[in-house]
Design a protein around this motif. Sequence first.
Motif, PDB file in Angstrom:
ATOM      1  N   SER A 274      54.201  48.678  30.555  1.00 20.80           N
ATOM      2  CA  SER A 274      54.673  47.698  29.190  1.00 20.80           C
ATOM      3  C   SER A 274      55.516  48.700  28.542  1.00 20.80           C
ATOM      4  CB  SER A 274      53.425  47.432  28.602  1.00 20.80           C
ATOM      5  OG  SER A 274      54.114  47.104  27.331  1.00 20.80           O
TER       6      SER A 274
ATOM      7  N   VAL B 227      56.039  48.353  25.489  1.00 20.09           N
ATOM      8  CA  VAL B 227      55.138  48.458  24.216  1.00 20.09           C
ATOM      9  C   VAL B 227      54.237  49.415  24.333  1.00 20.09           C
ATOM     10  CG1 VAL B 227      54.341  47.364  22.458  1.00 20.09           C
ATOM     11  CG2 VAL B 227      55.897  45.981  23.736  1.00 20.09           C
TER      12      VAL B 227
ATOM     13  N   ASP C  66      60.200  37.164  23.959  1.00 15.21           N
ATOM     14  CA  ASP C  66      59.395  37.574  22.792  1.00 15.21           C
ATOM     15  C   ASP C  66      59.827  36.739  21.672  1.00 15.21           C
ATOM     16  OD1 ASP C  66      57.665  38.817  21.092  1.00 15.21           O
ATOM     17  OD2 ASP C  66      59.130  40.851  20.868  1.00 15.21           O
ATOM     18  N   PRO C  67      58.917  35.910  20.924  1.00 15.23           N
ATOM     19  CA  PRO C  67      57.413  35.919  21.391  1.00 15.23           C
ATOM     20  C   PRO C  67      57.228  34.898  22.508  1.00 15.23           C
ATOM     21  CG  PRO C  67      58.118  34.263  19.645  1.00 15.23           C
ATOM     22  CD  PRO C  67      59.270  35.075  19.677  1.00 15.23           C
TER      23      PRO C  67
ATOM     24  N   THR D 221      51.863  43.686  28.290  1.00 16.19           N
ATOM     25  CA  THR D 221      52.615  43.655  26.930  1.00 16.19           C
ATOM     26  C   THR D 221      52.291  42.673  26.051  1.00 16.19           C
ATOM     27  OG1 THR D 221      54.646  44.321  27.949  1.00 16.19           O
ATOM     28  CG2 THR D 221      55.078  43.354  26.148  1.00 16.19           C
ATOM     29  N   LEU D 222      51.539  41.507  26.556  1.00 22.30           N
ATOM     30  CA  LEU D 222      51.179  40.521  25.881  1.00 22.30           C
ATOM     31  C   LEU D 222      49.771  41.214  24.998  1.00 22.30           C
ATOM     32  CD1 LEU D 222      51.486  37.282  28.032  1.00 22.30           C
ATOM     33  CD2 LEU D 222      52.634  37.761  25.795  1.00 22.30           C
TER      34      LEU D 222
ATOM     35  N   ARG E 229      49.186  44.210  24.234  1.00 22.73           N
ATOM     36  CA  ARG E 229      49.640  45.102  23.237  1.00 22.73           C
ATOM     37  C   ARG E 229      50.177  44.273  21.710  1.00 22.73           C
ATOM     38  NH1 ARG E 229      49.361  47.955  27.834  1.00 22.73           N
ATOM     39  NH2 ARG E 229      48.863  49.928  27.749  1.00 22.73           N
ATOM     40  N   ARG E 230      51.035  43.122  22.218  1.00 20.03           N
ATOM     41  CA  ARG E 230      51.488  42.473  20.976  1.00 20.03           C
ATOM     42  C   ARG E 230      50.520  41.515  20.449  1.00 20.03           C
ATOM     43  NH1 ARG E 230      57.038  40.933  24.098  1.00 20.03           N
ATOM     44  NH2 ARG E 230      58.147  43.067  23.890  1.00 20.03           N
ATOM     45  N   ASP E 231      49.193  41.492  21.106  1.00 19.40           N
ATOM     46  CA  ASP E 231      48.414  40.671  20.580  1.00 19.40           C
ATOM     47  C   ASP E 231      48.682  38.961  20.629  1.00 19.40           C
ATOM     48  OD1 ASP E 231      45.711  39.963  19.841  1.00 19.40           O
ATOM     49  OD2 ASP E 231      46.122  40.133  17.650  1.00 19.40           O
ATOM     50  N   GLN E 232      49.377  38.682  21.759  1.00 22.61           N
ATOM     51  CA  GLN E 232      50.160  37.544  21.893  1.00 22.61           C
ATOM     52  C   GLN E 232      49.369  36.589  23.186  1.00 22.61           C
ATOM     53  OE1 GLN E 232      54.231  37.914  22.735  1.00 22.61           O
ATOM     54  NE2 GLN E 232      54.560  38.766  20.475  1.00 22.61           N
TER      55      GLN E 232
END
Length: 378
Positions: A116, A118, A163-164, A187-188, A190-193
């Motif tokens: 990722s 991120v 993103d988002p 990645t999702l 780590r982005r809390d998505q």
Amino acid sequence: MGKKYAPVTAKVVDTKRPTIAGADKHSGWHVLRKLAARITTPLLPDDYLHLANPLWSARELRGRIVEVRRETEDSATLVIKPGWGFSFDYQPGQYMGIGLLLDGRWRWRSYSLTSSPVTASRTVTITVKAMPEGFLSTHLVAGVEPGTIVRLAAPQGNFVLPDPAPPSILFLTAGSGITPVMSMLRTLARRDQITDIAHLHSAPTESDMMFGPELRALAADRSGYRLRVRETRTEGRLDLARLDQELPDWRDRQTWACGPEGMLNQAEKVWSSAGIGDRLHLERFAVSRAAPAGAGGTVTFARSGKTVAADAATSVMDAGEGAGVQMPFGCRMGICQSCVVDLVEGHVRDLRTGAEHDPGSRIQTCVSAASGDCVVDI
């Protein structure tokens, strides 16, 4: 190795004066390198920089393999520390070219990034499955040693996650098709998505499943991620025509699919029939090639002054690199258009379709082979 690939506008690399990777982001370094070029002639700055650190190069991206982690019996993750000029702003789902010197020849292949962007780590990862016909993939999985210096091509590709992220997602993967989606999931997370993700994955058996423990841990930890694994050796392949039985709301989701050609072809038909083809994003790892025809020929590289004999199954790019010609390249799969050059004389044959190109044509060297003697402008 996004969506359905459309022609990508790309600048053809100038093989006379290669663009210095990262010069726009490190202008101070670039000025010093140009100054060093004057006082180190006839040697190039890279000749000296390489002595200090083999990852420092103004002419190409390099990396060092720092770890090789086995994923399954026939796959492994390579942790790579990129050198100067590498940008970590790639998008989840993109792929990266990697070149390894084997038997005196640089061999190249593109693999999806599984890491990722991120992250605080200054490394990237690719996960490689050894293929019976894949000399490089077999070596990367079973033979490459940590510390090996490799060449890298900048990440690219259109099979990416915005993103988002969309509010509801379907990941449809099989086999090594999990690799680009792994970058998306990491990645999702780590982005809390991770809000509403359904993931249907197929593998021959549980032991053949890449990232199995990590994916199951993610499903246990995040209620918004639902994983369904189909073991095809006992359950058979997933029939997308009966997808309602697996996921009734699949039509409402943005879908990213990667896997065998048959699965992707069926997905295209099913989504198109449902009138939602715009919600399906596909990644195809390899181009299908026509059987070799003819006897090849002699390829002359006009500006480089080199000539090499090549058979009908060897691409002009491979032939040039084997002769020491600095060839422009990108995906090496006939997608990105970065390798396009002029065909001055003779004919070449498209390895995917069998179509022949005449003198005066612009050809993709990575998917074109000599059809008789020919001359290319490079």
